[in-house]
Design a protein around this motif. Structure first.
Motif, PDB file in Angstrom:
ATOM      1  N   TYR A 184       0.837  -1.201   0.000  1.00  0.00           N
ATOM      2  CA  TYR A 184       0.000   0.000   0.000  1.00  0.00           C
ATOM      3  C   TYR A 184       0.876   1.257   0.000  1.00  0.00           C
ATOM      4  CZ  TYR A 184      -3.392  -3.451   1.686  1.00  0.00           C
ATOM      5  OH  TYR A 184      -4.183  -4.557   1.820  1.00  0.00           O
ATOM      6  N   GLY A 185       0.260   2.369  -0.358  1.00  0.00           N
ATOM      7  CA  GLY A 185       0.968   3.642  -0.367  1.00  0.00           C
ATOM      8  C   GLY A 185       0.936   4.312   0.992  1.00  0.00           C
ATOM      9  N   PHE A 186       1.351   3.566   2.033  1.00  0.00           N
ATOM     10  CA  PHE A 186       1.387   4.092   3.388  1.00  0.00           C
ATOM     11  C   PHE A 186       2.827   4.475   3.735  1.00  0.00           C
ATOM     12  CE2 PHE A 186      -2.183   0.830   4.470  1.00  0.00           C
ATOM     13  CZ  PHE A 186      -3.082   1.583   3.732  1.00  0.00           C
ATOM     14  N   PHE A 187       3.000   5.498   4.560  1.00  0.00           N
ATOM     15  CA  PHE A 187       4.347   5.907   4.948  1.00  0.00           C
ATOM     16  C   PHE A 187       4.287   6.790   6.194  1.00  0.00           C
ATOM     17  CE2 PHE A 187       2.642   8.967   1.985  1.00  0.00           C
ATOM     18  CZ  PHE A 187       3.096  10.215   2.401  1.00  0.00           C
ATOM     19  N   ASN A 188       5.476   7.011   6.767  1.00  0.00           N
ATOM     20  CA  ASN A 188       5.635   7.912   7.915  1.00  0.00           C
ATOM     21  C   ASN A 188       4.821   7.459   9.122  1.00  0.00           C
ATOM     22  OD1 ASN A 188       6.682  10.173   9.274  1.00  0.00           O
ATOM     23  ND2 ASN A 188       4.921  11.438   8.703  1.00  0.00           N
ATOM     24  N   TRP A 189       4.808   6.165   9.424  1.00  0.00           N
ATOM     25  CA  TRP A 189       4.114   5.653  10.610  1.00  0.00           C
ATOM     26  C   TRP A 189       4.991   5.866  11.840  1.00  0.00           C
ATOM     27  CZ3 TRP A 189       1.200   0.387   9.631  1.00  0.00           C
ATOM     28  CH2 TRP A 189       0.205   0.591   8.664  1.00  0.00           C
ATOM     29  N   HIS A 190       4.429   6.461  12.879  1.00  0.00           N
ATOM     30  CA  HIS A 190       5.224   6.771  14.065  1.00  0.00           C
ATOM     31  C   HIS A 190       4.301   7.035  15.258  1.00  0.00           C
ATOM     32  CE1 HIS A 190       4.240  10.628  12.170  1.00  0.00           C
ATOM     33  NE2 HIS A 190       4.357  11.182  13.369  1.00  0.00           N
ATOM     34  N   ASN A 191       4.914   7.294  16.415  1.00  0.00           N
ATOM     35  CA  ASN A 191       4.188   7.612  17.655  1.00  0.00           C
ATOM     36  C   ASN A 191       3.172   6.522  18.012  1.00  0.00           C
ATOM     37  OD1 ASN A 191       5.662   9.928  17.499  1.00  0.00           O
ATOM     38  ND2 ASN A 191       3.959  11.330  17.835  1.00  0.00           N
ATOM     39  N   PHE A 192       3.662   5.278  18.090  1.00  0.00           N
ATOM     40  CA  PHE A 192       2.797   4.146  18.421  1.00  0.00           C
ATOM     41  C   PHE A 192       2.492   4.103  19.920  1.00  0.00           C
ATOM     42  CE2 PHE A 192       4.440   2.844  14.366  1.00  0.00           C
ATOM     43  CZ  PHE A 192       3.474   2.001  13.820  1.00  0.00           C
ATOM     44  N   THR A 193       1.256   3.768  20.263  1.00  0.00           N
ATOM     45  CA  THR A 193       0.872   3.446  21.632  1.00  0.00           C
ATOM     46  C   THR A 193       0.018   2.180  21.597  1.00  0.00           C
ATOM     47  OG1 THR A 193      -1.139   4.797  21.577  1.00  0.00           O
ATOM     48  CG2 THR A 193       0.891   5.865  22.342  1.00  0.00           C
ATOM     49  N   ILE A 194      -0.079   1.474  22.727  1.00  0.00           N
ATOM     50  CA  ILE A 194      -0.750   0.177  22.744  1.00  0.00           C
ATOM     51  C   ILE A 194      -1.552   0.006  24.016  1.00  0.00           C
ATOM     52  CG2 ILE A 194       1.128  -1.141  23.829  1.00  0.00           C
ATOM     53  CD1 ILE A 194       0.578  -3.313  21.626  1.00  0.00           C
ATOM     54  N   ALA A 195      -2.665  -0.719  23.910  1.00  0.00           N
ATOM     55  CA  ALA A 195      -3.483  -1.111  25.053  1.00  0.00           C
ATOM     56  C   ALA A 195      -3.706  -2.608  24.975  1.00  0.00           C
ATOM     57  CB  ALA A 195      -4.821  -0.367  25.051  1.00  0.00           C
ATOM     58  N   GLY A 196      -3.383  -3.333  26.034  1.00  0.00           N
ATOM     59  CA  GLY A 196      -3.509  -4.778  26.032  1.00  0.00           C
ATOM     60  C   GLY A 196      -4.916  -5.243  26.359  1.00  0.00           C
ATOM     61  N   TYR A 197      -5.228  -6.468  25.899  1.00  0.00           N
ATOM     62  CA  TYR A 197      -6.567  -7.029  26.135  1.00  0.00           C
ATOM     63  C   TYR A 197      -6.482  -8.540  25.992  1.00  0.00           C
ATOM     64  CZ  TYR A 197     -11.656  -7.610  25.773  1.00  0.00           C
ATOM     65  OH  TYR A 197     -12.967  -7.973  25.991  1.00  0.00           O
ATOM     66  N   TYR A 198      -7.243  -9.254  26.821  1.00  0.00           N
ATOM     67  CA  TYR A 198      -7.285 -10.699  26.707  1.00  0.00           C
ATOM     68  C   TYR A 198      -8.711 -11.195  26.871  1.00  0.00           C
ATOM     69  CZ  TYR A 198      -6.551 -15.659  27.364  1.00  0.00           C
ATOM     70  OH  TYR A 198      -6.616 -17.012  27.222  1.00  0.00           O
ATOM     71  N   SER A 199      -9.070 -12.199  26.067  1.00  0.00           N
ATOM     72  CA  SER A 199     -10.379 -12.824  26.153  1.00  0.00           C
ATOM     73  C   SER A 199     -10.232 -14.313  25.902  1.00  0.00           C
ATOM     74  CB  SER A 199     -11.337 -12.210  25.126  1.00  0.00           C
ATOM     75  OG  SER A 199     -12.505 -12.994  24.994  1.00  0.00           O
ATOM     76  N   ASP A 200     -10.880 -15.136  26.739  1.00  0.00           N
ATOM     77  CA  ASP A 200     -10.868 -16.581  26.506  1.00  0.00           C
ATOM     78  C   ASP A 200     -11.530 -16.943  25.185  1.00  0.00           C
ATOM     79  OD1 ASP A 200      -9.563 -17.181  28.880  1.00  0.00           O
ATOM     80  OD2 ASP A 200     -11.420 -17.319  30.026  1.00  0.00           O
ATOM     81  N   ASP A 201     -12.499 -16.123  24.754  1.00  0.00           N
ATOM     82  CA  ASP A 201     -13.203 -16.399  23.508  1.00  0.00           C
ATOM     83  C   ASP A 201     -12.362 -16.102  22.277  1.00  0.00           C
ATOM     84  OD1 ASP A 201     -15.460 -17.146  24.961  1.00  0.00           O
ATOM     85  OD2 ASP A 201     -16.227 -15.091  25.023  1.00  0.00           O
ATOM     86  N   TYR A 202     -11.358 -15.237  22.405  1.00  0.00           N
ATOM     87  CA  TYR A 202     -10.533 -14.850  21.264  1.00  0.00           C
ATOM     88  C   TYR A 202      -9.100 -14.638  21.769  1.00  0.00           C
ATOM     89  CZ  TYR A 202      -9.196 -12.160  17.042  1.00  0.00           C
ATOM     90  OH  TYR A 202      -8.571 -11.715  15.900  1.00  0.00           O
ATOM     91  N   PRO A 203      -8.396 -15.719  22.123  1.00  0.00           N
ATOM     92  CA  PRO A 203      -7.084 -15.596  22.759  1.00  0.00           C
ATOM     93  C   PRO A 203      -6.022 -14.959  21.866  1.00  0.00           C
ATOM     94  CG  PRO A 203      -7.554 -17.890  22.227  1.00  0.00           C
ATOM     95  CD  PRO A 203      -8.829 -17.128  22.005  1.00  0.00           C
ATOM     96  N   GLU A 204      -6.210 -14.976  20.537  1.00  0.00           N
ATOM     97  CA  GLU A 204      -5.219 -14.349  19.651  1.00  0.00           C
ATOM     98  C   GLU A 204      -5.272 -12.818  19.711  1.00  0.00           C
ATOM     99  OE1 GLU A 204      -6.719 -18.195  17.862  1.00  0.00           O
ATOM    100  OE2 GLU A 204      -7.641 -16.336  18.561  1.00  0.00           O
ATOM    101  N   PHE A 205      -6.380 -12.295  20.194  1.00  0.00           N
ATOM    102  CA  PHE A 205      -6.558 -10.837  20.185  1.00  0.00           C
ATOM    103  C   PHE A 205      -5.748 -10.239  21.336  1.00  0.00           C
ATOM    104  CE2 PHE A 205      -8.811  -6.798  20.757  1.00  0.00           C
ATOM    105  CZ  PHE A 205      -8.985  -6.399  19.445  1.00  0.00           C
TER     106      PHE A 205
END
Length: 543
Positions: A184-205
């Motif tokens: 894709y024509g994507f660029f300049n990705w920066h300033n990442f932040t993350i929030a964790g989450y866990y579910s028994d119904d969807y363990p990959e998420f």
């Protein structure tokens, strides 16, 4: 490192034409809720883009660091910057930061503590000929697990998801890298932040991340400059190894983002500061989105803009949402210098109330916030020092700020220079040794913090409740409520007192019903819901 070409994922998007800005605003609602700020809000549906994993990332290698007595995590002769920290279970803490031995090299290091920050164990990834920086770590919501991401200097549009199933065992660390720019024509990705989450119904998420980036892709009609994005695992929708993202193209010229997931409601909240051309200054944008159902065809997302007008520019927002109570802190210049304000809400930022957290004649910058329902704790930087303040009434009032750092005037400022996490644990960049080092302090929370640890079935249900704060929780209201075919004991309540550091158990008493149900436990500002099956007086399969 040579790029490995990602598998091209053609038109795997339901609809690539984004909702035009004018139709989005036509569905919006504007309200002048206060003489100092205006709210616009509306709803929209996501338009996801997907990518197959490009490369797997292995575990880091141990580094034996010399540790001092004043809580340094890293104090080498090289520069260490951009720290992030997360408290997992008990006294186990994970930290990440960037090591920059020279101006052309930057690599990510991890360090964990099993004694609330008294000692640390340092691990590094390969850093030669790389420029990875600005890591973000978050507790995943179960056990000792955490998740991390960071900015990839080698890729114009690449992202990493780094899983730590047990932060005390770095050999279990590992992750994946996606090179979106290959397709894709994507660029300049920066300033990442993350929030964790866990579910028994969807363990990959693993959770959700937000970041800032650009796009110039004619094939999918993505055109944007410095707009906010959201990205998640895509296993549920597209198969193993896929990631999914969406850009919010109408919020151009954004600077920083922050993301939080309310574990009690399953809703995520992404906040960013964007240039609002209608008022000529920076405003706040808020996206309220689902988590496990985030990319479902019928998922509904909500957006909100908060503008302070021409004379109030907002910057560096941080968001935390817990048990239905949400807080956004940011910088404002409405008094002629930089102060810290808080927008707090109990309805997903559909409505908000604004209060000042700190507004001295000096500049206060770089706020960070963690919430526990009606209680929230905030840190900020002033005159080279880091300060803490807290609220016990949902953000209406804030305590007198107290300085945290021992050595005066050595705390670095700027985005990603410091971070507060749960339990009053704070990490920051410090210059006391003549270069940039990483320091840590554990403040505790000077108020009661109620947590509903576990809901168990049997004859009725029982809930284990803890107070992890620094104050006694006295005469706190609680309820246990069933939803479903429960005919006796559908709701029970009372009050409970839990000393600081204490544990208590509350019980529904006798219940009687038959069929699938859910049970919601509320203690003070904390709420937890579990599914179950009621068979006469027995409550089975609670999860």
């Amino acid at each position: 490192m040579k790029k490995i070409k990602a598998m091209f994922v053609g038109v795997l998007v339901i609809a690539m034409t984004l909702v035009p800005l004018n139709s989005l605003l036509a569905e919006s609602f504007m309200e002048n809720v206060h003489s100092a700020y205006t709210i616009e809000r509306g709803e929209f549906h996501p338009h996801p883009v997907v990518c197959k994993v490009t490369e797997k990332i292995g575990a880091p290698k141990p580094v034996p660091p010399p540790l001092g007595t004043d809580s340094p995590i890293a104090d080498s002769s090289d520069n260490e910057v951009s720290p992030s920290v997360a408290l997992c279970s008990g006294e186990n803490i994970i930290a990440a930061f960037a090591l920059q031995p020279d101006v052309l090299t930057s690599g990510i290091l991890f360090s964990y503590s099993t004694d609330m920050g008294s000692t640390w164990n340092l691990y590094e990834r390969q850093i030669e000929d790389m420029y990875d920086t600005d890591p973000s770590v978050a507790y995943r919501g179960t056990g000792n697990s955490a998740v991390a991401c960071w900015t990839l200097g080698e890729y114009e549009a690449g992202n990493v998801v780094y899983l730590m199933p047990d932060i005390t065992d770095p050999e279990t660390y590992g992750g994946s890298l996606w090179a979106w720019e290959d397709n894709y024509g994507f660029f300049n990705w920066h300033n990442f932040t993350i929030a964790g989450y866990y579910s028994d119904d969807y363990p990959e998420f693993w959770g959700m991340m937000s970041f800032i980036g650009d796009s110039d892709d004619e094939n999918i009609h993505y055109f944007a400059t410095e707009c906010p994005w959201i990205l998640t695992d895509g296993t549920k929708w597209y198969g193993e190894g896929y990631a999914v993202c969406d850009a919010f193209l109408w919020w151009n010229y954004s600077r920083t983002t922050s993301i939080s997931i309310d574990q009690s409601t399953g809703r995520g909240y992404t906040v960013f500061d964007f240039f609002n051309s209608s008022v000529g200054t920076y405003s706040l944008g808020i996206i309220n989105h689902p988590t496990e159902r985030v990319w479902d065809d019928d998922s509904v997302w909500y957006w909100t803009n908060i503008s302070g007008g021409f004379f109030a520019s907002y910057a560096h927002p941080d968001v935390s949402v817990s048990s239905g109570s949400g807080y956004i802190v940011c910088e404002t210049n409405e008094n002629g210098n930089k102060d810290i304000i808080c927008f707090h809400s109990t309805d997903g930022f559909n409505t908000t109330t604004k209060t000042f957290v700190a507004n001295s004649p000096d500049d206060e910058t770089d706020p960070s916030i963690v919430s526990y329902g009606n209680i929230a704790q905030c840190t900020f930087i002033k005159n080279g020092n880091i300060y803490e303040t807290h609220t016990s009434d949902g953000g209406a009032t804030w305590s007198e700020p107290l300085q945290i750092n021992d050595q005066d005037g050595t705390v670095a400022s700027g985005w990603h220079a410091s971070q507060l996490t749960t339990g009053g644990n704070i990490i920051w960049t410090d210059t006391r040794n003549g270069n940039n080092d990483i320091y840590f302090d554990s403040l505790g929370v000077p108020a009661p913090v109620i947590n509903i640890e576990e809901i168990k079935g049997g004859f009725g249900v029982k809930a284990t409740v803890t107070n992890t704060g620094g104050g006694d929780a006295e005469n706190v209201d609680w309820t246990i409520t069933f939803s479903g075919p429960v005919f006796i004991g559908k709701e029970k309540g009372g009050t409970i007192t839990i000393p600081a550091g204490g544990t208590a158990t509350i019980s529904s008493g006798l219940v009687f019903g038959i069929g699938p149900a859910s049970v919601t436990v509320t203690v003070g500002g904390a709420t937890k819901t579990a599914s179950c099956f009621v068979l006469g007086p027995l409550v089975l399969g609670v999860k």
